[in-house]
Design an enzyme around this catalytic site. Structure first.
Site, PDB file in Angstrom:
ATOM      1  N   ARG A  27       4.572   7.958   6.994  1.00  0.00           N
ATOM      2  CA  ARG A  27       4.276   6.636   7.212  1.00  0.00           C
ATOM      3  C   ARG A  27       3.122   6.895   8.172  1.00  0.00           C
ATOM      4  O   ARG A  27       2.147   5.805   8.340  1.00  0.00           O
ATOM      5  CB  ARG A  27       5.340   6.134   8.149  1.00  0.00           C
ATOM      6  CG  ARG A  27       6.777   5.559   7.429  1.00  0.00           C
ATOM      7  CD  ARG A  27       7.744   5.226   8.358  1.00  0.00           C
ATOM      8  NE  ARG A  27       7.322   3.988   8.752  1.00  0.00           N
ATOM      9  CZ  ARG A  27       7.709   2.622   7.968  1.00  0.00           C
ATOM     10  NH1 ARG A  27       8.483   3.007   7.188  1.00  0.00           N
ATOM     11  NH2 ARG A  27       7.245   1.621   8.517  1.00  0.00           N
ATOM     12  N   GLY A 100       2.946  -1.131  15.167  1.00  0.00           N
ATOM     13  CA  GLY A 100       2.537  -2.290  14.946  1.00  0.00           C
ATOM     14  C   GLY A 100       1.171  -2.644  15.715  1.00  0.00           C
ATOM     15  O   GLY A 100       0.446  -1.713  16.075  1.00  0.00           O
ATOM     16  N   GLU A 486      -6.681   6.938  -4.894  1.00  0.00           N
ATOM     17  CA  GLU A 486      -5.937   7.148  -3.665  1.00  0.00           C
ATOM     18  C   GLU A 486      -5.475   8.569  -3.420  1.00  0.00           C
ATOM     19  O   GLU A 486      -5.640   9.024  -2.180  1.00  0.00           O
ATOM     20  CB  GLU A 486      -4.620   6.211  -3.339  1.00  0.00           C
ATOM     21  CG  GLU A 486      -3.491   6.381  -4.238  1.00  0.00           C
ATOM     22  CD  GLU A 486      -2.408   5.309  -3.937  1.00  0.00           C
ATOM     23  OE1 GLU A 486      -1.825   5.292  -4.909  1.00  0.00           O
ATOM     24  OE2 GLU A 486      -2.052   5.227  -2.576  1.00  0.00           O
ATOM     25  N   LYS A 601       1.990   4.688   3.713  1.00  0.00           N
ATOM     26  CA  LYS A 601       2.832   4.235   3.092  1.00  0.00           C
ATOM     27  C   LYS A 601       3.216   2.705   2.908  1.00  0.00           C
ATOM     28  O   LYS A 601       3.242   1.969   1.997  1.00  0.00           O
ATOM     29  CB  LYS A 601       4.374   4.995   2.900  1.00  0.00           C
ATOM     30  CG  LYS A 601       5.292   4.703   1.959  1.00  0.00           C
ATOM     31  CD  LYS A 601       4.831   5.129   0.597  1.00  0.00           C
ATOM     32  CE  LYS A 601       5.818   5.001  -0.641  1.00  0.00           C
ATOM     33  NZ  LYS A 601       5.129   4.440  -1.967  1.00  0.00           N
TER      34      LYS A 601
HETATM   35  O1  M6R Z   1       5.356  -1.661  -0.253  1.00  0.00           O
HETATM   36  P1  M6R Z   1       4.669  -2.424  -0.882  1.00  0.00           P
HETATM   37  O2  M6R Z   1       5.039  -2.319  -2.478  1.00  0.00           O
HETATM   38  O3  M6R Z   1       4.500  -3.871  -0.544  1.00  0.00           O
HETATM   39  O4  M6R Z   1       3.212  -1.889  -0.799  1.00  0.00           O
HETATM   40  C1  M6R Z   1       1.972  -2.426  -1.350  1.00  0.00           C
HETATM   41  C2  M6R Z   1       0.691  -1.352  -1.426  1.00  0.00           C
HETATM   42  O5  M6R Z   1       0.443  -0.985  -0.292  1.00  0.00           O
HETATM   43  C3  M6R Z   1       1.301  -0.121  -2.210  1.00  0.00           C
HETATM   44  O6  M6R Z   1       1.407  -0.534  -3.492  1.00  0.00           O
HETATM   45  C4  M6R Z   1      -0.133   0.870  -2.378  1.00  0.00           C
HETATM   46  O7  M6R Z   1      -1.135   0.000  -2.959  1.00  0.00           O
HETATM   47  C5  M6R Z   1       0.518   2.041  -3.132  1.00  0.00           C
HETATM   48  N1  M6R Z   1       0.109   3.180  -1.934  1.00  0.00           N
HETATM   49  C6  M6R Z   1      -0.370   2.485  -4.420  1.00  0.00           C
HETATM   50  O8  M6R Z   1       0.098   3.655  -4.555  1.00  0.00           O
END
Ligand code: M6R
Length: 606
Positions: A27, A100, A486, A601
């Site tokens: 995280r 946050g 990424e 994440k």
């Molecule tokens: O938890 P979420 O699916 O809402 O997250 C959305 C994006 O932050 C997430 O898919 C991000 O693009 C990934 N790290 C891509 O691999």
């Protein structure tokens, strides 16, 4: 974005905190720290870098024992990466950790300065500690209640008060916190991966409620001091799922977990050969009583939405738009009770997606979310939830969560069309049967790593490359591009193949790699023309073709052919190819694929 954990009980708190931080490290991972009660007050130890560095420092700092403490792994937002900015933060009698953003921290800081109080860090979190301390007159709950009225923004706090040894107080607004009371003690954290060692049963701390953790219990009260009983949840995965299990990286482990995740997501929803959401309590009226759909999400989840649009429009002939959540929420979108807003999110906590969902509800739209994390904010706030069952996804790069999102949007598109009568029962049965084959199809695809690793080795020195495709393949190109960027830090762009010649083809020169997806028969000939266009400008083409495609050997430098599959289901196979390309290119460059720089994440801040 940050990972937080608190423990109070009858076992070594330092071990619980450090193991929890290790599990939560995905995280945020620029610095970490713990604070714990000792006989001489609260002790804090911090370190810049990985949790392993903090663990070494804790081990060499002292052999004291602790039964109650808090820990934090940071993803910097306010203030650079330094020990001073690292959590826990202490002011007066208050020591806290925060996930946050406190939006009005500057104003609060100015007010505190008038009383002669100055922070030592550049963080908004320390200001929160100062505000709570200034409200503190020996009653922690009263101080927290008073302080949160002054704090604007998203937060999850775990707080220890110097004169209340053995107690941890927690409160949240927006940012997640889950907790459980076990025989070893009470534990609270930003997500289940830190709790799973102790229990599979947990609860989500309701927003604006205060949790008081002691070694024996967790007491929850609302801001009027009414005690409440939380709704207990259960996860059906275990510690093994949250560990690497022999793989070098979580990303590779999670790529390999896709057959199982797909099976768990698809098979419970196919009854008598037809898609069925009765166990999810999603009525057909959700699909029949609307005249348009908006899909909104971020990153990879948004890319799953692009595929969803294609499938839903194809089968139901109902208009679907796909919006990036951070754009959608500020564009005064047209929404009403005939609109279904589908949010897609692995974590269920992405701040922009959550805000988009809230906006949709305020405007009377119906809402359905496709979410992986049980009990997450997006799941709880949506009218209806379709859970994906990928289990915990630890690698920052989303892999298994993406393919199960695809499975979910396919199921939605089939059920939708069946309910509307745009697909017959027979047609739906055939599609459902093919979807049921996806776990074994993907299993079969996993062996293409041998073909991809050598290609990735050639890509590792590339500065920039392009993904091109049409239709479903364009949506996949977007996903291939984000994945590569990424984890490998190689610049890439996804282009609709036909659009390339309207500007971007000027960047195609000798040896520029182009990954061309050509899995769709209906646009195959067009793709061939686009590939010829880039080849004639010197591009090195890596082509991913559908089964039976007649590909002239001179057309590309590398050819990957998918095993036999209906074109509509090719995305499940192409996704694996793209995930491997990202993974092996990044590892060939010697990078830590699980913890790419600057990324977290779960993006719980705007
Ligand atoms: O938890 P979420 O699916 O809402 O997250 C959305 C994006 O932050 C997430 O898919 C991000 O693009 C990934 N790290 C891509 O691999």
């Amino acid at each position: 974005m940050c990972g937080i954990i608190g423990f109070t009980g009858n076992i070594n708190a330092k071990d619980v905190l450090l193991q929890g931080l290790k599990a939560l490290e995905y995280r945020g991972y620029d610095s970490a720290g713990i604070s714990y009660f000792t006989e001489n007050g609260i002790r804090t130890i911090k370190a810049v870098g990985k949790v392993s560095g903090l663990a070494d420092k804790v081990a060499s700092a002292s052999s004291d024992t602790a039964k109650c403490g808090i820990g934090h792994t940071r993803w910097a937002t306010h203030g650079g990466v330094s020990e001073t900015n690292c959590h826990p933060h202490r002011f007066g009698k208050v020591t806290l950790i925060h996930n946050g953003i406190i939006e009005n921290y500057k104003e609060l800081q100015d007010e505190l300065a008038k009383e002669g109080k100055e922070p030592v860090s550049q963080t908004d979190s320390e200001i929160a500690a100062m505000v709570i301390d200034s409200c503190y007159k020996n009653n922690p709950v009263r101080a927290i209640k008073k302080a949160v009225k002054k704090l604007h923004g998203a937060y999850a706090f775990c707080i220890m008060f110097e004169d209340h040894p053995g107690s941890i107080y927690a409160i949240r607004n927006g940012s997640p916190l889950v907790a459980t009371a076990t025989k070893e003690g009470a534990i609270i954290a930003s997500d289940m991966v830190a709790l799973i060692k102790y229990s599979k049963d947990y609860f989500v701390l309701p927003e604006h409620h205060i949790a008081h953790l002691t070694a024996k219990s967790i007491n929850i009260t609302d801001l009027d001091q009414n005690e409440i009983e939380p709704d207990m949840l259960h996860v059906n995965w275990d510690m093994a799922a949250a560990r690497k299990g022999g793989y070098e990286y979580f990303m590779l482990k999670e790529i390999h977990e896709q057959p199982e995740s797909l099976h768990n997501t698809i098979s419970p929803r196919i009854k008598d050969g037809l898609p069925d959401f009765s166990a999810d309590n999603i009525p057909d009226s959700l699909f029949t009583d609307i005249n348009r759909i908006v899909i909104t999400a971020c990153g990879t989840a948004m890319h799953a939405g692009l595929i969803g649009k294609n499938m839903i429009e194809r089968f139901s002939r109902i208009p679907v738009t796909v919006d990036i959540a951070s754009e959608f929420r500020y564009q005064n979108p047209i929404l009403d009770s005939s609109t279904l807003v589908i949010t897609i999110s692995q974590s269920g906590e992405t701040a922009d997606t959550l805000a988009a969902l809230r906006l949709a509800k305020e405007n009377g739209a119906k809402t359905l979310s496709i979410v992986n994390v049980k009990g997450s904010s997006i799941a709880r706030e949506s009218d209806y939830v379709l859970y994906t069952h990928a289990g915990p996804e630890i690698a920052v790069a989303s892999t298994k969560a993406y393919t199960v999102q695809l499975a979910a949007v396919y199921l939605v598109s089939f059920r939708f069309a069946l309910a509307k009568g745009t697909l017959t029962e027979d047609e739906t049965r055939k599609l459902a049967a093919t979807l049921l084959e996806m776990p074994s199809f993907v299993e079969n695809m996993l062996s293409c790593d041998k073909a991809i690793e050598p290609i990735s080795n050639k890509l590792k020195k590339t500065k920039s490359l392009f993904f091109i495709g049409r239709g479903l393949d364009y949506a996949l190109s977007c996903e291939g591009s984000i994945k590569l960027k990424e984890v490998s830090y190689i610049h890439s762009e996804a282009y609709a193949a036909g659009e390339l010649k309207h500007g971007t083809i000027s960047l195609i020169t000798d040896n520029v790699p182009v990954i061309a997806l050509a899995t769709q028969e209906n646009v195959f000939a067009k793709m061939i023309s686009n590939i010829r266009e880039v080849r004639s400008r010197g591009a090195k083409v890596i082509m991913v073709a559908g089964t039976g495609a007649q590909v002239d050997a001179s057309l590309c430098d590398h050819l990957i052919t998918l095993p036999p599959v209906n074109d509509l289901f090719a995305p499940f196979g192409a996704a694996i190819v793209l995930q491997y390309i990202a993974y092996y290119t990044a590892t060939a460059r010697g990078l830590n694929v699980d913890q790419p720089r600057n990324l977290a994440k779960s993006v719980t801040v705007e």
